[in-house]
Scaffold this motif. Structure first.
Motif, short mmCIF file in Angstrom:
data_model
loop_
_atom_site.label_atom_id
_atom_site.label_comp_id
_atom_site.label_asym_id
_atom_site.label_seq_id
_atom_site.Cartn_x
_atom_site.Cartn_y
_atom_site.Cartn_z
N GLY A 220 11.71 14.30 11.48
CA GLY A 220 11.76 13.69 10.32
C GLY A 220 10.65 13.82 9.41
N HIS A 221 9.58 13.46 9.79
CA HIS A 221 8.42 13.74 9.35
C HIS A 221 8.11 15.04 8.89
N ALA A 222 8.24 15.89 9.84
CA ALA A 222 7.81 17.32 9.66
C ALA A 222 8.50 18.07 8.54
N GLN A 223 9.84 17.68 8.59
CA GLN A 223 10.54 18.30 7.33
C GLN A 223 10.26 17.65 6.12
N ILE A 224 10.10 16.33 5.96
CA ILE A 224 9.69 15.87 4.73
C ILE A 224 8.50 16.49 4.06
N GLU A 226 7.17 19.32 4.98
CA GLU A 226 7.34 20.67 4.74
C GLU A 226 8.14 21.00 3.26
N LYS A 227 9.19 20.10 3.06
CA LYS A 227 9.99 20.32 1.94
C LYS A 227 9.28 20.12 0.66
N GLY A 228 8.29 19.19 0.87
CA GLY A 228 7.64 18.70 -0.33
C GLY A 228 6.39 19.65 -0.48
N GLY A 229 6.25 20.50 0.52
CA GLY A 229 5.05 21.54 0.10
C GLY A 229 3.52 20.96 0.42
N TYR A 230 3.83 19.85 1.23
CA TYR A 230 2.43 19.12 1.65
C TYR A 230 1.76 19.77 2.72
N THR A 231 2.46 20.35 3.68
CA THR A 231 2.13 20.93 4.99
C THR A 231 2.56 22.38 5.06
N LEU A 232 2.06 23.51 5.92
CA LEU A 232 2.49 24.74 6.24
C LEU A 232 2.32 24.44 7.76
N PHE A 233 3.50 24.74 8.59
CA PHE A 233 3.72 24.42 9.90
C PHE A 233 4.02 25.75 10.37
N THR A 234 3.53 26.14 11.62
CA THR A 234 3.68 27.45 12.28
C THR A 234 3.85 26.97 13.85
N PRO A 235 4.92 27.42 14.48
CA PRO A 235 5.23 27.40 15.86
C PRO A 235 4.53 28.44 16.72
N LEU A 395 1.19 11.89 13.11
CA LEU A 395 1.28 11.96 11.63
C LEU A 395 0.05 11.27 10.94
N LYS A 396 -0.75 10.12 11.59
CA LYS A 396 -1.88 9.90 10.97
C LYS A 396 -2.97 10.76 11.05
N ALA A 397 -2.87 11.75 12.11
CA ALA A 397 -3.98 12.82 12.07
C ALA A 397 -3.80 13.92 11.24
N PRO A 408 0.44 12.51 0.73
CA PRO A 408 1.85 12.22 0.37
C PRO A 408 2.30 10.77 0.51
N PRO A 409 3.28 10.40 0.03
CA PRO A 409 4.00 9.15 0.01
C PRO A 409 4.37 8.89 1.57
N VAL A 410 4.62 9.84 2.59
CA VAL A 410 4.90 9.74 3.86
C VAL A 410 3.63 9.17 4.55
N CYS A 411 2.38 9.32 4.05
CA CYS A 411 1.23 8.93 4.84
C CYS A 411 1.01 7.33 4.38
N ILE A 412 1.79 6.94 3.47
CA ILE A 412 1.54 5.65 2.97
C ILE A 412 2.46 4.60 3.87
N SER A 413 3.64 4.91 3.84
CA SER A 413 4.77 4.30 4.59
C SER A 413 5.55 5.49 5.47
N SER A 414 5.61 4.72 6.70
CA SER A 414 6.51 5.44 7.87
C SER A 414 8.01 4.93 7.66
#
Length: 632
Positions: A220-224, A226-235, A395-397, A408-414
């Motif tokens: 859930g966190h990862a997708q929020i 990613e969709k917001g453009g805050y992160t770039l994830f690669t498996p 998430l904190k890291a 982003p807001p997700v870092c302020i509220s879980s």
């Protein structure tokens, strides 16, 4: 992080790496560090490095100030400390416990200190050497009981620094230090780039369980992000290769694809049973292609959905780890299977695979990141994450990797609502007619779980099927059973008294989910009597008899509709006699009733009213002269 010796041992047991890979792995060993500042006493003001432990929860982006304590007994920390929370601080500052290296696992030392009330642990190195990373112990029943429960940070410090701390504590000085993780995670720009080295195998014990649980919980966190453009994830996925001299061996052929170029260990460590290593490599490649194809359509976050559902629906433990199951999961998320197949290529061909070749090159560490040698491994902004792979800790890291004020807001509220069910129903089952869905949003992402609607329970896998059961099930979408209306008649395969399944009603045949009318006339199950003719109807049939005969369904027989003249005359006589008897009885009854009522009325009236003879002999009081009424 494993040591070079442990890594060498692992490689030798699998005989899948050449000497070149081993040497590059050992050469690329990098220790992630944080700084320790001594704040008190003034004579010790200084700054030192420490190697972050690979378990517990480092406070990425934060710091901790506490008083150092060196235990009088049990300095190695291999046994539980005596007393009730002996390290719990009596002052505003928390306690940071200093423990000696040796005698037992690093993680066990930290666990015992945590149980005794410590806020953090510093482990003093026993020899003068470059710092190493304290890793979790190898998988064992003993270690499984506490490693995942460690929630405090820890670090290894140099022997000389540890000795100076001990000397100050012997003098009863208040030694105050600050553990600082604010610079442990670089934040070069407004976007955090992170990668997860994982595996599709679910039969490798605690490590596999850890990475599968993390993917599910962090989705859930990862997708929020990613969709917001805050992160770039690669498996990423680790593979080995088989030396040319062994490519024709049964071991390499069972563990490798593309003629020994890309290999993985046998899941059961038994070449003669169960799944093979090449099955794992093939699924790893499929998951890489899922990410690439989804990324091309700007839906890179779908990787999290696919991997989560694949672990649930296509588990090795349930013998469902297959290409067919994987494609079913792809379909549920609207992924183009043809493009993914093209990306995968031919695993049997004697050629390089573009994706897997890149993966092998990326395993070798460069710059601030060491080689990837264990699974799972998380790398954030090109620095390996240290600590347990847990949702809030990771998430904190990641949030520590943003520049100040750009997080982003997700870092302020879980407290999140992922809203994953809004897109393709999250890949879950749904009934559009009844507006019922098995998709449910949670703070950890969506789950596919058969619902309860208006007190009616549904059951199934939540992905491809859910069916109502129990009382009241027919009131919701006919319990998922067949139902149809024709010519004003409605038939249903759902019965309230049958709480489990769907059964076609009388006159129909099928599995209960699809029912068809039985042609009783063609099947010769109706109208078998002489002189009968049969006509099939929807849900039944009609029988007619020839001539003027009457059809009796219960006996499947035809009888004469008209009887003989004598029979009719006899019937008329009987009916006339019955009618006359009834009329006579009615007249007799009416006469007797009238007589009885007249006598009763006369008796009642005689009690309250005088007879006519009595009326003639009396003078009414009102008619007497006035003077008579006044005399005695």
């Amino acid at each position: 992080m494993v040591t070079c010796m442990a890594f060498l041992k692992m490689v030798m047991s699998l005989f899948l790496l050449s000497t070149i890979v081993i040497n590059s792995a050992c050469a690329g060993f990098v220790v992630e560090k944080s700084s320790i500042s001594v704040l008190s006493p003034l004579s010790m003001l200084s700054k030192h490095d420490s190697a972050i432990g690979n378990f517990g929860v480092p406070d990425y982006g934060g710091f901790l100030v506490g008083s150092v304590l060196y235990p009088d007994k049990g300095a190695y920390g291999c046994e539980a400390f005596e007393g009730d929370k002996p390290f719990r601080s009596k002052f505003p500052r928390p306690t940071i416990v200093l423990i000696d290296r040796g005698e037992c696992y690093f993680a066990l030392k930290v666990w015992n200190a945590q149980e005794a009330g410590a806020a953090a642990v510093l482990v003093a190195d026993s020899i003068d050497e470059p710092l190493i990373t304290m890793d979790s112990p190898e998988e064992s029943k003993d270690a499984d009981g506490y490693v995942e429960k460690i929630g405090i940070p820890s670090a290894l410090i140099e022997r000389s620094f540890a000795e100076s701390l001990k000397q100050a504590l012997k003098k009863n000085e208040d030694v105050v230090v600050r553990l600082d993780w604010r610079e442990s995670m670089p934040h070069p720009d407004e976007r955090v780039e992170y990668e997860l080295w994982t595996n599709s195998n679910d039969e490798c014990g605690i490590r596999c369980d850890e990475q599968m649980n993390f993917v599910k919980n962090f989705k859930g966190h990862a997708q929020i992000l990613e969709k917001g453009g805050y992160t770039l994830f690669t498996p990423h996925y680790i593979t080995w290769y088989c030396p040319r001299a062994f490519t024709l061996s049964s071991q390499c052929q069972s563990q490798c694809i593309n003629q020994g170029r890309y290999c993985a260990p046998d899941p059961e460590q038994d070449f003669g049973m169960g799944y093979q290593g090449k099955d794992v490599v093939f699924e790893n490649l499929r998951q890489l292609c899922v990410h690439r194809v989804a990324n091309e359509s700007n839906r890179s976050w779908v990787w999290w959905d696919y991997v989560t559902d694949f672990h649930i629906r296509c588990s090795m433990k349930e013998k469902r780890y297959s290409k067919e199951c994987a494609e079913d999961v792809m379909k549920s998320h609207g992924l183009p299977i043809d493009k993914i197949k093209k990306c995968i290529g031919d695993p049997e061909a004697d050629v390089e695979n573009e994706l897997l070749k890149i993966e092998q090159e990326l395993q070798v560490g460069r710059g601030s990141r060491g080689d990837v040698t264990i699974l799972p491994t998380l790398v954030i902004n090109n620095v390996q994450y240290r600590g347990k792979l847990e949702r809030t800790a990771v998430l904190k890291a990641i949030c520590a990797g943003f520049k100040e004020t750009t997080d982003p807001p997700v870092c302020i509220s879980s407290d999140l609502e992922t809203n994953e069910c809004l897109e393709s129903n999250g890949g879950c089952w749904q009934d559009t007619k009844a507006n019922i869905s098995a998709c449910k949003d949670t703070y950890r992402g969506r789950v596919c779980e058969c619902p309860v609607v208006k007190g009616v329970h549904f059951r199934g896998d939540g992905y491809t099927s859910c069916e109502a059961y129990g009382a009241g099930r027919c009131s919701i979408n006919n319990g998922g059973c067949w139902s149809e209306t024709k010519n004003g008649l409605t038939f249903s395969a759902c019965a309230e008294f049958d709480l489990t399944g769907c059964r076609c009603p009388h006159g129909f045949h099928g599995d209960g989910y699809k029912c068809e009318d039985i042609n009783e006339c063609k099947e010769h199950s109706a109208c078998q009597c002489d002189s009968c003719s049969c006509k099939n109807t929807w849900g039944g049939y009609d029988c007619k008899c020839k001539g003027n005969l009457l059809y009796i369904k219960e006996q499947d027989a035809c009888i004469e509709r008209n009887g003989s003249r004598f029979g009719w005359f006899l019937t008329f006589i009987i009916l006339a006699f019955a009618a006359g008897t009834g009329l006579a009885g009615y007249i007799f009854y009416k006469y007797r009733l009238r007589s009885y009522m007249d006598s009763e009325i006369m008796a009642i009236m005689s009690q309250y009213m005088p007879l006519d003879s009595q009326h003639s002999n009396e003078v009414p009081t009102e008619a007497r002269p006035l003077h008579q009424s006044l005399t005695v």
